[in-house]
Design a protein around this motif. Structure first.
Motif, PDB file in Angstrom:
ATOM      1  N   PRO A  67       0.781  -1.179  -0.012  1.00  0.00           N
ATOM      2  CA  PRO A  67      -0.028   0.028  -0.435  1.00  0.00           C
ATOM      3  C   PRO A  67       0.202   1.324  -0.225  1.00  0.00           C
ATOM      4  O   PRO A  67       0.119   2.503  -0.478  1.00  0.00           O
ATOM      5  CB  PRO A  67      -0.745   0.273   0.664  1.00  0.00           C
ATOM      6  CG  PRO A  67      -1.061  -1.464   1.212  1.00  0.00           C
ATOM      7  CD  PRO A  67       0.300  -2.621   1.120  1.00  0.00           C
ATOM      8  N   THR A  78      -4.178  -2.595  -0.880  1.00  0.00           N
ATOM      9  CA  THR A  78      -4.796  -2.670   0.893  1.00  0.00           C
ATOM     10  C   THR A  78      -5.162  -4.619   1.101  1.00  0.00           C
ATOM     11  O   THR A  78      -4.402  -5.126   1.276  1.00  0.00           O
ATOM     12  CB  THR A  78      -5.114  -2.319   2.224  1.00  0.00           C
ATOM     13  OG1 THR A  78      -4.212  -0.246   1.255  1.00  0.00           O
ATOM     14  CG2 THR A  78      -5.185  -2.447   2.966  1.00  0.00           C
ATOM     15  N   GLN A  82      -2.953  -7.950   1.208  1.00  0.00           N
ATOM     16  CA  GLN A  82      -3.560  -8.838   2.325  1.00  0.00           C
ATOM     17  C   GLN A  82      -3.992 -10.286   2.215  1.00  0.00           C
ATOM     18  O   GLN A  82      -4.018 -11.085   2.733  1.00  0.00           O
ATOM     19  CB  GLN A  82      -4.629  -8.254   3.041  1.00  0.00           C
ATOM     20  CG  GLN A  82      -4.398  -6.910   4.129  1.00  0.00           C
ATOM     21  CD  GLN A  82      -5.446  -6.250   4.449  1.00  0.00           C
ATOM     22  OE1 GLN A  82      -6.971  -6.396   4.438  1.00  0.00           O
ATOM     23  NE2 GLN A  82      -5.493  -5.035   5.779  1.00  0.00           N
TER      24      GLN A  82
END
Length: 171
Positions: A67, A78, A82
């Motif tokens: 990010p 993001t 993840q």
């Protein structure tokens, strides 16, 4: 003045446009995730790729989607970042589980083989004891060692050549 104060943008058309944009972004993110999942799986299942090379490739992928390096697409970056972390963890745990299962099956096979060998040995010992007892009842001499050794070698399985017309393998 009445027209200006009474005019307001239509909230239904604005929310419909936003929903369409969100849906398109979600589809794009799903496509990206599918591609990343396929790439991670191909790296994990590639027998020619060393573990260090796999780790390096994953680190590069994480850096690509970090990010901080993608502030212009912050929330999306993001989510993808993840996802990569979760997918790597899932794949590693899946491979470890498969590896554990293979090791368990190999151990069970080895235990079965040892059990069969022990049963064969016990059977051979029992047969030898019965023969010896029978000879003693008849008053015969014990078998010479050569005959006993020949009987023991016959009990061992022989390897056969797969070439037609050839007998036991001579290795």
């Amino acid at each position: 003045e009445d027209v200006k104060s009474s005019w307001k943008p239509s909230t239904s058309s604005t929310s419909a446009r936003e929903a369409t944009i969100d849906k398109e972004e979600d589809e794009e993110i799903k496509d990206i995730k599918r591609g990343i999942r396929a790439q991670l799986l191909s790296w994990a299942k590639d027998p020619g790729m060393p573990l260090e090379e796999q780790k390096r490739m994953v680190r590069q992928l994480l850096a690509q989607w970090h990010p901080d390096k993608n502030r212009h697409i912050g929330p999306t970056a993001t989510r993808i970042f993840q996802f990569i972390q979760e997918e790597v963890e899932r794949i590693v745990s899946q491979l470890e589980a498969e590896s554990d299962l293979v090791a368990k099956k190999a151990m069970e096979a080895q235990e079965r083989k040892a059990q069969r060998f022990a049963e064969r040995s016990a059977k051979t010992s029992a047969l030898e004891a019965a023969r010896k007892e029978k000879r003693e009842k008849r008053g015969e001499e014990p078998e010479p060692k050569k005959v006993q050794e020949a009987a023991e070698t016959e009990a061992e399985p022989q390897e056969w050549s797969l070439v037609i017309g050839h007998g036991p393998a001579t290795t």
